[in-house]
Write a protein that holds these residues in place. Structure first.
Motif, PDB file in Angstrom:
ATOM      1  N   MET A 144      79.150  22.329  37.983  1.00 60.55           N
ATOM      2  CA  MET A 144      78.090  21.405  38.427  1.00 60.55           C
ATOM      3  C   MET A 144      78.693  20.233  39.191  1.00 60.55           C
ATOM      4  O   MET A 144      78.099  19.712  40.101  1.00 60.55           O
ATOM      5  N   GLY A 145      79.852  19.797  38.789  1.00 64.41           N
ATOM      6  CA  GLY A 145      80.710  18.950  39.580  1.00 64.41           C
ATOM      7  C   GLY A 145      80.115  17.660  40.101  1.00 64.41           C
ATOM      8  O   GLY A 145      79.429  16.920  39.400  1.00 64.41           O
ATOM      9  N   GLU A 146      80.396  17.412  41.384  1.00 65.83           N
ATOM     10  CA  GLU A 146      80.060  16.142  42.026  1.00 65.83           C
ATOM     11  C   GLU A 146      78.568  15.850  41.985  1.00 65.83           C
ATOM     12  O   GLU A 146      78.151  14.712  41.747  1.00 65.83           O
ATOM     13  N   PHE A 147      77.741  16.863  42.213  1.00 67.32           N
ATOM     14  CA  PHE A 147      76.294  16.669  42.205  1.00 67.32           C
ATOM     15  C   PHE A 147      75.836  16.124  40.856  1.00 67.32           C
ATOM     16  O   PHE A 147      75.085  15.143  40.781  1.00 67.32           O
ATOM     17  N   PHE A 148      76.304  16.740  39.769  1.00 61.52           N
ATOM     18  CA  PHE A 148      75.888  16.307  38.439  1.00 61.52           C
ATOM     19  C   PHE A 148      76.382  14.889  38.135  1.00 61.52           C
ATOM     20  O   PHE A 148      75.644  14.067  37.572  1.00 61.52           O
ATOM     21  N   GLU A 149      77.606  14.591  38.537  1.00 61.74           N
ATOM     22  CA  GLU A 149      78.133  13.246  38.298  1.00 61.74           C
ATOM     23  C   GLU A 149      77.310  12.210  39.045  1.00 61.74           C
ATOM     24  O   GLU A 149      77.030  11.129  38.525  1.00 61.74           O
ATOM     25  N   HIS A 150      76.928  12.544  40.271  1.00 62.62           N
ATOM     26  CA  HIS A 150      76.101  11.621  41.043  1.00 62.62           C
ATOM     27  C   HIS A 150      74.731  11.433  40.380  1.00 62.62           C
ATOM     28  O   HIS A 150      74.218  10.312  40.305  1.00 62.62           O
ATOM     29  N   VAL A 151      74.139  12.529  39.908  1.00 62.00           N
ATOM     30  CA  VAL A 151      72.834  12.458  39.257  1.00 62.00           C
ATOM     31  C   VAL A 151      72.909  11.591  37.999  1.00 62.00           C
ATOM     32  O   VAL A 151      72.048  10.730  37.762  1.00 62.00           O
ATOM     33  N   LYS A 152      73.929  11.812  37.184  1.00 60.44           N
ATOM     34  CA  LYS A 152      74.083  11.011  35.965  1.00 60.44           C
ATOM     35  C   LYS A 152      74.197   9.531  36.284  1.00 60.44           C
ATOM     36  O   LYS A 152      73.565   8.679  35.648  1.00 60.44           O
ATOM     37  N   GLU A 153      75.023   9.234  37.286  1.00 61.08           N
ATOM     38  CA  GLU A 153      75.217   7.830  37.662  1.00 61.08           C
ATOM     39  C   GLU A 153      73.930   7.230  38.224  1.00 61.08           C
ATOM     40  O   GLU A 153      73.513   6.134  37.826  1.00 61.08           O
ATOM     41  N   GLY A 154      73.276   7.969  39.133  1.00 60.83           N
ATOM     42  CA  GLY A 154      72.095   7.440  39.805  1.00 60.83           C
ATOM     43  C   GLY A 154      70.903   7.263  38.888  1.00 60.83           C
ATOM     44  O   GLY A 154      70.166   6.264  38.985  1.00 60.83           O
ATOM     45  N   LEU A 155      70.689   8.215  37.975  1.00 65.82           N
ATOM     46  CA  LEU A 155      69.552   8.110  37.056  1.00 65.82           C
ATOM     47  C   LEU A 155      69.813   7.109  35.938  1.00 65.82           C
ATOM     48  O   LEU A 155      68.893   6.733  35.216  1.00 65.82           O
ATOM     49  N   GLY A 156      71.055   6.678  35.824  1.00 66.21           N
ATOM     50  CA  GLY A 156      71.386   5.641  34.843  1.00 66.21           C
ATOM     51  C   GLY A 156      71.226   4.235  35.379  1.00 66.21           C
ATOM     52  O   GLY A 156      71.348   3.256  34.636  1.00 66.21           O
ATOM     53  N   LYS A 157      70.950   4.107  36.668  1.00 65.11           N
ATOM     54  CA  LYS A 157      70.806   2.795  37.293  1.00 65.11           C
ATOM     55  C   LYS A 157      69.390   2.263  37.123  1.00 65.11           C
ATOM     56  O   LYS A 157      68.460   2.990  36.778  1.00 65.11           O
ATOM     57  N   THR A 158      69.244   0.974  37.380  1.00 69.17           N
ATOM     58  CA  THR A 158      67.931   0.343  37.446  1.00 69.17           C
ATOM     59  C   THR A 158      67.830  -0.389  38.779  1.00 69.17           C
ATOM     60  O   THR A 158      68.545  -1.360  38.985  1.00 69.17           O
ATOM     61  N   PRO A 159      66.980   0.037  39.712  1.00 69.70           N
ATOM     62  CA  PRO A 159      66.132   1.232  39.636  1.00 69.70           C
ATOM     63  C   PRO A 159      66.943   2.523  39.811  1.00 69.70           C
ATOM     64  O   PRO A 159      68.067   2.487  40.318  1.00 69.70           O
TER      65      PRO A 159
END
Length: 312
Positions: A1-16
């Motif tokens: 899942m790699g880079e895409f998953f890491e980006h998703v985790k980081e981005g969905l953890g932000k506000t907004p």
């Protein structure tokens, strides 16, 4: 899942919450984008073709005054259906011409090669698969003059700070008198701009929501697409059009590795900006990146422009 998953985790953890628009373009996303480009409301491709058809000869004349042979490096080259018309008009002006197509999709580059070779048999064709932020850095030296080509008004997908950094990045592989040709969508009637990102057929909505489907397919997420909506917005004060995916209920979305993310009612994920430029914005980019605006080529109503920047 790699880079895409890491980006998703980081981005969905932000506000907004946010996810980069670069992840729109899986195979389904690419197909939807091709459909969007045919929409009546989505004026950008037609404006771009007007410049290619009306100004490619002049662009070639301006470039050939400095470079008898030319290498064209296209970032995010796509399927080549527009670029082939430009290259065909360029050909008589240069003793030799090389075209380097860069795109993240090998399938799209296969189409690109067929389109270009069918129209211009004599061009020295190369394709490079991958993220151009990585592949551009390893671009081999050439004895030809170099023009980097960035069409589709894709420069508007970056914020101001990112644009400045992007121009410095491009200039790192340019020698003196090499050029960077960039397509800019200029400010215009706000209603026309908003309609381009909120079409009647709902393709732009489907294009955005496909990002959730991609996370379901590739990351084992359980997004219920019916519980989300696409919301576009345009701010005429800043020239920024933006896209958001909005949660229609309070919910928790889970991923296959145990990662989960909670959404409040009407909480949004920011997915994309598409800036429309005032001329002062473009002058500011040139000044900040220490590049010279060599020439500008407009479509008939002057709502869209190709700007030729020269490396100092």
């Amino acid at each position: 899942m790699g880079e895409f998953f890491e980006h998703v985790k980081e981005g969905l953890g932000k506000t907004p919450k946010e996810i980069s628009s670069r992840y729109f373009y899986d195979s389904r996303g690419n197909a939807l984008y091709q459909d969007i480009m045919q929409l009546k409301e989505y004026y950008l491709p037609r404006c771009e073709m007007q410049i290619i058809e009306n100004s490619s000869d002049q662009i070639a004349q301006d470039l050939s005054a400095r470079h008898p042979c030319l290498q064209i490096v296209e970032l995010g080259a796509g399927d080549g259906t527009k670029t082939k018309h430009m290259l065909k008009q360029f050909q008589p002006y240069f003793g030799a011409m090389e075209y380097v197509a860069m795109d993240i999709s090998d399938h799209v580059l296969d189409i690109n090669e067929k389109e270009i070779r069918r129209e211009i048999a004599q061009v020295d064709y190369k394709s490079i698969v991958g993220d151009y932020f990585e592949t551009y850095q390893s671009l081999p030296e050439t004895s030809y003059g170099r023009m980097v080509l960035f069409l589709g008004a894709n420069i508007g997908n970056y914020n101001t700070t990112e644009i400045y950094g992007f121009f410095r990045f491009i200039q790192s592989r340019l020698r003196e008198d090499d050029c960077f040709l960039v397509a800019f969508d200029l400010v215009k009637n706000p209603r026309k701009i908003l309609a381009a990102y909120d079409d009647n057929k709902g393709l732009t909505k489907e294009f955005n929501l496909n990002l959730l489907k991609r996370m379901n397919r590739e990351l084992g997420a359980n997004f219920n697409i019916q519980h989300f909506d696409h919301f576009p917005y345009y701010n005429p004060l800043t020239g920024v059009a933006s896209s958001q995916i909005v949660s229609l209920k309070k919910q928790i979305v889970e991923f296959s590795d145990g990662f989960s993310v909670a959404f409040n009612l009407f909480e949004a994920i920011h997915t994309e900006i598409s800036k429309k430029f005032f001329w002062k914005d473009i002058e500011g980019i040139a000044q900040e990146s220490q590049m010279h605006i060599e020439q500008t080529y407009f479509n008939p109503n002057k709502g869209y422009a190709f700007v030729l920047f020269r490396a100092n």
